[in-house]
Design an enzyme around this catalytic site. Sequence first.
Site, PDB file in Angstrom:
ATOM      1  N   ALA A  25      36.701  38.999  34.428  1.00  0.00           N
ATOM      2  CA  ALA A  25      35.402  39.619  34.649  1.00  0.00           C
ATOM      3  C   ALA A  25      34.772  38.931  35.854  1.00  0.00           C
ATOM      4  O   ALA A  25      35.122  37.797  36.189  1.00  0.00           O
ATOM      5  CB  ALA A  25      34.530  39.451  33.417  1.00  0.00           C
TER       6      ALA A  25
ATOM      7  N   GLY B 277      39.275  38.575  31.458  1.00  0.00           N
ATOM      8  CA  GLY B 277      39.174  40.021  31.289  1.00  0.00           C
ATOM      9  C   GLY B 277      40.373  40.765  31.860  1.00  0.00           C
ATOM     10  O   GLY B 277      40.685  41.879  31.421  1.00  0.00           O
TER      11      GLY B 277
ATOM     12  N   GLU C  28      38.365  31.337  29.903  1.00  0.00           N
ATOM     13  CA  GLU C  28      36.921  31.365  29.647  1.00  0.00           C
ATOM     14  C   GLU C  28      36.371  30.028  29.183  1.00  0.00           C
ATOM     15  O   GLU C  28      35.214  29.699  29.440  1.00  0.00           O
ATOM     16  CB  GLU C  28      36.589  32.442  28.595  1.00  0.00           C
ATOM     17  CG  GLU C  28      36.668  33.882  29.091  1.00  0.00           C
ATOM     18  CD  GLU C  28      38.047  34.501  28.939  1.00  0.00           C
ATOM     19  OE1 GLU C  28      39.041  33.766  28.724  1.00  0.00           O
ATOM     20  OE2 GLU C  28      38.138  35.743  29.040  1.00  0.00           O
TER      21      GLU C  28
ATOM     22  N   GLU D 180      42.877  40.629  29.205  1.00  0.00           N
ATOM     23  CA  GLU D 180      42.389  41.517  28.132  1.00  0.00           C
ATOM     24  C   GLU D 180      42.594  42.984  28.501  1.00  0.00           C
ATOM     25  O   GLU D 180      42.953  43.802  27.651  1.00  0.00           O
ATOM     26  CB  GLU D 180      40.917  41.211  27.847  1.00  0.00           C
ATOM     27  CG  GLU D 180      40.750  39.840  27.197  1.00  0.00           C
ATOM     28  CD  GLU D 180      39.312  39.351  27.141  1.00  0.00           C
ATOM     29  OE1 GLU D 180      38.585  39.493  28.135  1.00  0.00           O
ATOM     30  OE2 GLU D 180      38.916  38.830  26.079  1.00  0.00           O
TER      31      GLU D 180
HETATM   32  N1  CO8 Z   1      34.944  36.609  39.354  1.00  0.00           N
HETATM   33  C1  CO8 Z   1      34.409  36.670  40.584  1.00  0.00           C
HETATM   34  N2  CO8 Z   1      35.070  36.317  41.702  1.00  0.00           N
HETATM   35  C2  CO8 Z   1      36.327  35.898  41.567  1.00  0.00           C
HETATM   36  C3  CO8 Z   1      36.960  35.776  40.314  1.00  0.00           C
HETATM   37  C4  CO8 Z   1      36.214  36.180  39.172  1.00  0.00           C
HETATM   38  N3  CO8 Z   1      36.740  36.149  37.935  1.00  0.00           N
HETATM   39  N4  CO8 Z   1      38.209  35.295  40.493  1.00  0.00           N
HETATM   40  C5  CO8 Z   1      38.359  35.113  41.813  1.00  0.00           C
HETATM   41  N5  CO8 Z   1      37.234  35.468  42.478  1.00  0.00           N
HETATM   42  C6  CO8 Z   1      36.976  35.413  43.919  1.00  0.00           C
HETATM   43  C7  CO8 Z   1      36.743  33.988  44.382  1.00  0.00           C
HETATM   44  O1  CO8 Z   1      35.406  33.624  44.132  1.00  0.00           O
HETATM   45  C8  CO8 Z   1      37.052  34.096  45.850  1.00  0.00           C
HETATM   46  O2  CO8 Z   1      35.964  34.716  46.494  1.00  0.00           O
HETATM   47  P1  CO8 Z   1      35.453  34.143  47.923  1.00  0.00           P
HETATM   48  O3  CO8 Z   1      36.602  34.393  48.841  1.00  0.00           O
HETATM   49  O4  CO8 Z   1      34.249  34.993  48.220  1.00  0.00           O
HETATM   50  O5  CO8 Z   1      35.164  32.716  47.725  1.00  0.00           O
HETATM   51  C9  CO8 Z   1      38.205  35.106  45.889  1.00  0.00           C
HETATM   52  O6  CO8 Z   1      38.136  35.813  44.636  1.00  0.00           O
HETATM   53  C10 CO8 Z   1      39.564  34.449  45.977  1.00  0.00           C
HETATM   54  O7  CO8 Z   1      39.671  33.495  44.907  1.00  0.00           O
HETATM   55  P2  CO8 Z   1      40.105  31.956  45.122  1.00  0.00           P
HETATM   56  O8  CO8 Z   1      39.713  31.509  46.496  1.00  0.00           O
HETATM   57  O9  CO8 Z   1      39.579  31.184  43.973  1.00  0.00           O
HETATM   58  O10 CO8 Z   1      41.693  32.105  45.042  1.00  0.00           O
HETATM   59  P3  CO8 Z   1      42.738  30.986  44.596  1.00  0.00           P
HETATM   60  O11 CO8 Z   1      44.072  31.551  44.932  1.00  0.00           O
HETATM   61  O12 CO8 Z   1      42.347  29.667  45.154  1.00  0.00           O
HETATM   62  O13 CO8 Z   1      42.588  30.883  42.983  1.00  0.00           O
HETATM   63  C11 CO8 Z   1      42.358  31.733  40.750  1.00  0.00           C
HETATM   64  C12 CO8 Z   1      42.922  31.951  42.165  1.00  0.00           C
HETATM   65  C13 CO8 Z   1      43.031  30.539  40.094  1.00  0.00           C
HETATM   66  C14 CO8 Z   1      42.646  32.993  39.941  1.00  0.00           C
HETATM   67  C15 CO8 Z   1      40.844  31.480  40.829  1.00  0.00           C
HETATM   68  O14 CO8 Z   1      40.257  32.481  41.636  1.00  0.00           O
HETATM   69  C16 CO8 Z   1      40.138  31.489  39.513  1.00  0.00           C
HETATM   70  O15 CO8 Z   1      40.220  30.526  38.753  1.00  0.00           O
HETATM   71  N6  CO8 Z   1      39.404  32.598  39.171  1.00  0.00           N
HETATM   72  C17 CO8 Z   1      38.615  32.703  37.995  1.00  0.00           C
HETATM   73  C18 CO8 Z   1      39.495  32.980  36.792  1.00  0.00           C
HETATM   74  C19 CO8 Z   1      38.646  33.071  35.553  1.00  0.00           C
HETATM   75  O16 CO8 Z   1      37.982  32.144  35.147  1.00  0.00           O
HETATM   76  N7  CO8 Z   1      38.660  34.239  34.902  1.00  0.00           N
HETATM   77  C20 CO8 Z   1      37.930  34.466  33.684  1.00  0.00           C
HETATM   78  C21 CO8 Z   1      36.618  35.074  34.006  1.00  0.00           C
HETATM   79  S1  CO8 Z   1      35.594  35.239  32.555  1.00  0.00           S
HETATM   80  C22 CO8 Z   1      36.117  36.642  31.812  1.00  0.00           C
HETATM   81  O17 CO8 Z   1      36.971  37.307  32.265  1.00  0.00           O
HETATM   82  C23 CO8 Z   1      35.442  37.013  30.559  1.00  0.00           C
HETATM   83  C24 CO8 Z   1      35.773  38.425  30.154  1.00  0.00           C
HETATM   84  C25 CO8 Z   1      34.879  38.730  29.049  1.00  0.00           C
HETATM   85  C26 CO8 Z   1      34.748  40.206  28.821  1.00  0.00           C
HETATM   86  C27 CO8 Z   1      33.640  40.411  27.882  1.00  0.00           C
HETATM   87  C28 CO8 Z   1      33.508  41.852  27.486  1.00  0.00           C
HETATM   88  C29 CO8 Z   1      32.447  42.031  26.406  1.00  0.00           C
END
Ligand code: CO8
Length: 261
Positions: A69, A112, A135, A115
């Site tokens: 998400a 997400g 998360e 999911e």
């Molecule tokens: N949300 C927003 N932006 C994101 C997300 C995200 N989940 N993941 C990556 N991005 C963005 C980064 O901020 C970055 O943006 P910018 O270039 O503007 O800085 C761009 O994508 C590229 O990402 P990275 O530079 O971080 O890329 P890396 O290759 O270094 O890392 C990773 C890749 C490991 C995947 C890293 O991006 C990461 O850890 N992302 C977050 C993963 C995460 O925590 N996901 C869970 C999110 S919470 C969730 O999904 C809850 C769902 C609940 C649903 C509820 C329904 C009721």
Amino acid sequence: TDAGAYKNILVSAAGNGVTLITLNRPKALNALNSELFTELNEATAAADEDPSVGAIVITGSEKAFAAGADIKEMRNKEFAEAYKGNFLGHWTKISQIRKPIIAAVSGYALGGGCELAMMCDIILAAPNANFGQPEINLGVIPGAGGSQRLTHALGKSLSMEIVLTGKNVTADDAERHGLISRVVREGDVVEEAIKVGATIAKKGQVAVQAAKEAVNASFELPLAEGLRFERRLFQALFATKDQKEGMGAFAEKRKAKFTNE
Ligand code: CO8
């Protein structure tokens, strides 16, 4: 809806009755914001209603199916607003689509994103696929099925480890533990998912929908109820032309031509 109207996804006809939906926020690793999910709901509902479509494939980019998400969209939310507005409640609509959905996963399927893949009916993965529920690192827990569907698929111990530590699992591990149906050779996952979709689209569509309903019932009903539900659907299919055609074709040693009636 006109496919050109979408901003966060691409929708195309992949031929042979398959609709291909590509999540298209590559710079944000396909982070699932609210608008993207609304579009995904619209596109899948449209495919569900289109009689020329027999299966749907959802994919992302090489690097990310979806990294979760959209954290930036969520970070300043407050409880009252999230609760009253049923924040992300519309995500569940994907699991109500009646036609089969195949997830073609390359790269990150986190939070997400994992999911969403699990809301699909079949998951095929590229060798670089990576599944997880990080998360816990954000001070929250999975909110769209991560604690439930993952546990159904992987069992308690591994699911607990993933959900409590935030560690990811590789495509091979996901295959070994039954989260996905198989790992596909590098570069082939979308093509392979479309092939599986086309195979399904050629079957009688009444039976396909009944089959999906019956398998899904196994996640919700006690065994006796599930068996009864399956048997009733099976019996009901004798009212279809496709059953007469399918069994007739077998007896006459020819290929069945289903009309979806
Ligand atoms: N949300 C927003 N932006 C994101 C997300 C995200 N989940 N993941 C990556 N991005 C963005 C980064 O901020 C970055 O943006 P910018 O270039 O503007 O800085 C761009 O994508 C590229 O990402 P990275 O530079 O971080 O890329 P890396 O290759 O270094 O890392 C990773 C890749 C490991 C995947 C890293 O991006 C990461 O850890 N992302 C977050 C993963 C995460 O925590 N996901 C869970 C999110 S919470 C969730 O999904 C809850 C769902 C609940 C649903 C509820 C329904 C009721």
